[in-house]
Design a protein around this motif. Structure first.
Motif, PDB file in Angstrom:
ATOM      1  N   ILE A  58       0.858  -1.203   0.130  1.00 33.38           N
ATOM      2  CA  ILE A  58       0.053   0.159  -0.066  1.00 33.38           C
ATOM      3  C   ILE A  58       0.812   1.348  -0.059  1.00 33.38           C
ATOM      4  O   ILE A  58       0.450   2.127  -0.691  1.00 33.38           O
ATOM      5  N   ALA A  59       2.080   1.249   0.942  1.00 28.77           N
ATOM      6  CA  ALA A  59       2.768   2.269   0.936  1.00 28.77           C
ATOM      7  C   ALA A  59       3.502   2.643  -0.369  1.00 28.77           C
ATOM      8  O   ALA A  59       3.729   3.849  -0.897  1.00 28.77           O
ATOM      9  N   GLU A  60       3.982   1.645  -0.995  1.00 31.02           N
ATOM     10  CA  GLU A  60       4.680   1.826  -2.336  1.00 31.02           C
ATOM     11  C   GLU A  60       3.679   2.308  -3.369  1.00 31.02           C
ATOM     12  O   GLU A  60       4.070   3.216  -4.244  1.00 31.02           O
ATOM     13  N   ARG A  61       2.585   1.840  -3.474  1.00 30.68           N
ATOM     14  CA  ARG A  61       1.555   2.297  -4.483  1.00 30.68           C
ATOM     15  C   ARG A  61       1.147   3.772  -4.284  1.00 30.68           C
ATOM     16  O   ARG A  61       1.191   4.509  -5.029  1.00 30.68           O
ATOM     17  N   ILE A  62       0.964   4.059  -2.930  1.00 30.00           N
ATOM     18  CA  ILE A  62       0.422   5.404  -2.674  1.00 30.00           C
ATOM     19  C   ILE A  62       1.551   6.465  -2.747  1.00 30.00           C
ATOM     20  O   ILE A  62       1.659   7.511  -3.457  1.00 30.00           O
ATOM     21  N   GLY A  63       2.877   5.903  -2.418  1.00 33.94           N
ATOM     22  CA  GLY A  63       4.079   6.739  -2.832  1.00 33.94           C
ATOM     23  C   GLY A  63       4.650   6.998  -4.087  1.00 33.94           C
ATOM     24  O   GLY A  63       4.783   8.336  -4.596  1.00 33.94           O
ATOM     25  N   SER A  64       4.091   6.153  -4.866  1.00 32.22           N
ATOM     26  CA  SER A  64       4.546   6.369  -6.467  1.00 32.22           C
ATOM     27  C   SER A  64       3.444   7.168  -7.138  1.00 32.22           C
ATOM     28  O   SER A  64       3.769   7.768  -8.127  1.00 32.22           O
TER      29      SER A  64
END
Length: 492
Positions: A58-64
């Motif tokens: 989730i953090a990677e998707r939102i950060g991207s």
């Protein structure tokens, strides 16, 4: 021992089997407890790891994407990924909700959550930890029957912290370890317990069986029954020594009982015969049945029988005195050469029949010994009497003195009689034992050799049967050597 005390006794097999079983059960309970604890800890780590992987994605998707917003399309993708992560079984795959997902910005303001936090304990925990996590957090919170597995993953855009995503799953403590995971442990523990009990029972039975048989043999021995068999092929050293020693003891007791019975019969017979003879002879003289020289001959026979009785009583008294240690033995330095020469000459005069020859072989050097002259003469005289009796007053007897070693002097008494039967040789020094041939030819109590050995050992020496075969029998008297006298007639 009273009956109540006997009722309290527990068989050895039952006693140790129960205790071994208790130890085994206790050990298995401890192992099972540790196993359950380890499995629970493993389940916790598994839950936290799943939450961590989901939170990282989730953090990677939102950060991207660069903004703290979850669109409906992204939520559908996360929902699908989440169900694959948590691998809900069968019918629960579409109905069971995902863990709680909470996304906050860098000020701690909630920007997304898939459902409300309805537990005050969990809400209080999140407020205490702070809404923003700059580093990854993995923690467990337990409250009552509920456990929360909490993972906090920072959301970064480049090197900037823009928020935090929390993934919190909830499990019942009671159902944290499903039965499908506990069941194999139950089977393993039951199998271990059963196999362990069988092994312990077998080992206990193997250990206690010889002891039980010895106890049964002891009970039979107490009742006077000596007919029993004990195992002799045991590999365990202690058990073998126990059964072997008990068998030896029983054999000696049986032999002692036989000798005691034989002694009573022998003493009764040996005492009754001369007493009857003396009584008959004296009655004949008193009643005048015989007169003159015949009466004197009857009186001489009565005196000889009286001396024989006196000798038997003296042997019994002397043996008892030596066996109880009440006879004192002198210890003085003696010339064994002179003592043997003197004793042999005296025996020739008083006991040597014409058809019997006695030869004495003495060394040139004088052998000094420590001992009692009277007792040494008594031993040698008894050996000579036995040789004369065995050879029926005809043959050759030889006395040979020599130094066996620097510490011991030896006296061999050898005769050319018929010898001692091989099966009787180990028994000749047993008290009251008399060989078959001797029973038929001479009267006595069988105490001569036992007394002689006691006298020899009382002087720190020994009396042994060196050899025996038809035509040659040798007894050896061993005595401790002493230093030579420095002055004639002096004592060391």
């Amino acid at each position: 021992m009273s009956t109540n005390d006997d009722q309290k006794r527990v068989p050895l097999l039952k006693y140790w089997t129960i205790r071994y079983l208790l130890v085994l059960v206790s050990s298995l309970v401890i192992v099972a407890s540790l196993s359950v604890h380890w499995t629970q800890e493993r389940e916790k780590k598994h839950h936290l790891q799943l939450n961590r992987l989901f939170a990282q994605e989730i953090a990677e998707r939102i950060g991207s994407e660069g903004k703290l917003v979850i669109s409906s399309a992204m939520w559908k993708r996360l929902l699908s990924r989440g169900r694959s992560y948590f691998d809900f079984p069968g019918e629960d795959r579409e109905t069971k909700p995902l863990p709680l997902i909470l996304i906050v910005d860098r000020e701690g303001k909630a920007v997304f959550q898939n459902r409300a936090i309805d537990n005050e304990r969990l809400l209080h925990y999140l407020l205490e930890k702070g809404p923003v996590a700059e580093e990854e957090v993995m923690d467990t919170l337990e409250h009552g029957d509920v456990a929360w597995y909490i993972v906090a993953e920072p959301i970064r855009r480049g090197n900037w912290l823009i928020g935090t995503v929390f993934v919190i799953s909830e499990e019942s403590v009671r159902s944290a370890m499903p039965f499908r995971q506990i069941f194999p442990w139950i089977i393993v523990i039951l199998c271990l317990g059963l196999s362990g009990w069988i092994v312990l029972y077998w080992l206990s039975r193997k250990l206690t069986d010889p002891i039980r048989r010895v106890a049964a043999a002891a009970s039979r021995l107490r009742q006077g029954n000596y007919d029993f068999r004990l195992p002799h092929d045991l590999k365990e050293k202690e058990l073998y020594e126990l059964t072997h020693s008990f068998s030896e003891m029983a054999s000696r007791l049986k032999r002692s009982e036989e000798l005691r019975t034989e002694l009573l019969a022998g003493v009764t017979h040996e005492l009754k015969t001369p007493i009857t003879s003396i009584g008959g002879l004296l009655k004949a003289v008193r009643d005048g049945v015989v007169t003159g020289k015949e009466a004197e001959e009857f009186l001489d026979i009565s005196l000889e029988e009286t001396k024989r009785l006196q000798k038997m009583v003296e042997d019994l008294l002397e043996f008892n005195a030596h066996a109880t240690g009440t006879v004192r033995i002198k210890s003085e330095t003696l010339s064994l050469n002179e003592l043997i020469r003197e004793m042999a000459e005296r025996w020739k005069v008083t006991n040597l029949p014409p058809s019997l020859r006695l030869r004495t072989i003495l060394p040139e050097e004088t052998l000094w010994v420590r001992g009692d002259a009277h007792r040494i003469r008594q031993i040698l005289s008894n050996l000579l009497d036995n040789s004369r009796s065995a050879m029926k007053d005809q043959g050759k007897i030889e006395i040979r003195l020599y130094a066996r070693d620097p510490e011991t002097a030896a006296v061999d008494v050898t005769d050319d009689g018929p010898g001692i039967l091989p099966e009787e040789q180990p028994l000749i020094f047993e008290r009251f034992y008399r060989g078959k041939k001797k029973k038929e030819k001479t009267r006595g109590l069988g105490l001569g050799l036992p007394i002689s050995r006691l006298l020899a050992r009382a002087q720190k020496g020994d009396l042994i049967l060196k050899e025996s075969a038809p035509g040659r029998t040798t007894f050896t008297l061993l005595l401790p050597r002493a230093k030579e006298k420095s002055l004639a007639g002096g004592i060391e």
